[in-house]
Write an enzyme that holds these catalytic residues in place. Sequence first.
Site, PDB file in Angstrom:
ATOM      1  N   ARG A 183     -16.651 -38.416  29.487  1.00 31.97           N
ATOM      2  CA  ARG A 183     -17.955 -39.234  29.449  1.00 31.97           C
ATOM      3  C   ARG A 183     -18.345 -38.954  27.636  1.00 31.97           C
ATOM      4  O   ARG A 183     -19.397 -39.355  27.487  1.00 31.97           O
ATOM      5  CB  ARG A 183     -19.010 -38.457  30.140  1.00 31.97           C
ATOM      6  N   LEU A 184     -17.353 -38.653  26.800  1.00 31.41           N
ATOM      7  CA  LEU A 184     -17.485 -38.670  25.607  1.00 31.41           C
ATOM      8  C   LEU A 184     -17.308 -40.072  24.882  1.00 31.41           C
ATOM      9  O   LEU A 184     -16.564 -40.035  23.984  1.00 31.41           O
ATOM     10  CB  LEU A 184     -16.904 -37.533  24.662  1.00 31.41           C
TER      11      LEU A 184
END
Length: 206
Positions: A183-184
Site C-alpha cells: 500500500r505504498l
Amino acid sequence: MSENELTSGDFTEQNEPFTLFAAWLREAEATEPNDPNAVALATVDKDGLPNVRMVLLKGFDSQGFVFYTNFESQKGQEILSQKKAAMCFHWKSLRRQVRLRGLVDVVSDREADEYYKTRARGSRIGAWASKQSRPLEGRFALEKAVAEYTARYALGDIPRPPYWSGFRIRPLSIEFWHDRPFRLHDRVEFRREVPEGAWEKVRMYP
Ligand SMILES: Cc1cc2nc3c(=O)[nH]c(=O)nc-3n(C[C@H](O)[C@H](O)[C@H](O)COP(=O)(O)O)c2cc1C
C-alpha cells in the site's frame, strides 16, 4: 520521450498530465477486458449532496475531458446548474487510478453533431426515445417510444435531439495513482488555479 518510456518508466517524473493520461489510456485500451474509457462521474446537486455514476469518455485533449448525455437527466441538470464535476478512472488490469475535477463547459453544437453522427442508428433513436432519469411506467412505454421514433426517422438522417449533447470538464486538478507493494502507492497530483493556468506538480503520501 516515447510512449513506452512514459508508461514503463517512472511516471512520477512526468510534468505534463495530458500526455501521461493519453499514455495510460492507450495502455488500458490494450489490457482492459471492456470499456477502458468507462469512468465514474461525480456531480453535486443544489443541496450539495454528491451523485456518482458511470459514463464513457468520448474525447480528451488539453482542453479537457468530454462525455455525452441527456441534458435533462439528473447529471445534466446538476452540471448545468453547478458547472462543476469530477471523474475517477480505475483500470483494474493496470492497478491504476486517475482522478480529476474541474469546471464544466458544454461542447459546441458542431462537436456534438460530429460525434452524434458516429453513433449507431439504434443509439441515435434511443437518444430520442429515452427521457433519461425520469420515471418510466414500464418497458413497453420505452419500446413504444423507440418504435415511434424509428417510424418518424425511417428515412434520411436522424437529427441530434436538442437536449442531447456533450460536456467538457476543464480540470483544475488531475491525480495519477499507481499501486505499489504494501500500500505504498505512488501518487502525483497536478494542480492549477484556473483552467488555462500552469500546472503545479505535487507528490503525495499514499
Ligand atoms: C459503463 C457505463 C457507461 C455509461 N456511459 C454513459 C454515458 O456515456 N452517458 C450517459 O448518459 N449514461 C451512461 N451510462 C449510464 C449512467 O451510468 C446513468 O445510469 C445514466 O446516465 C443516468 O444517470 P443520471 O440519472 O445520474 O443522470 C453508462 C453506464 C455504464 C455502466
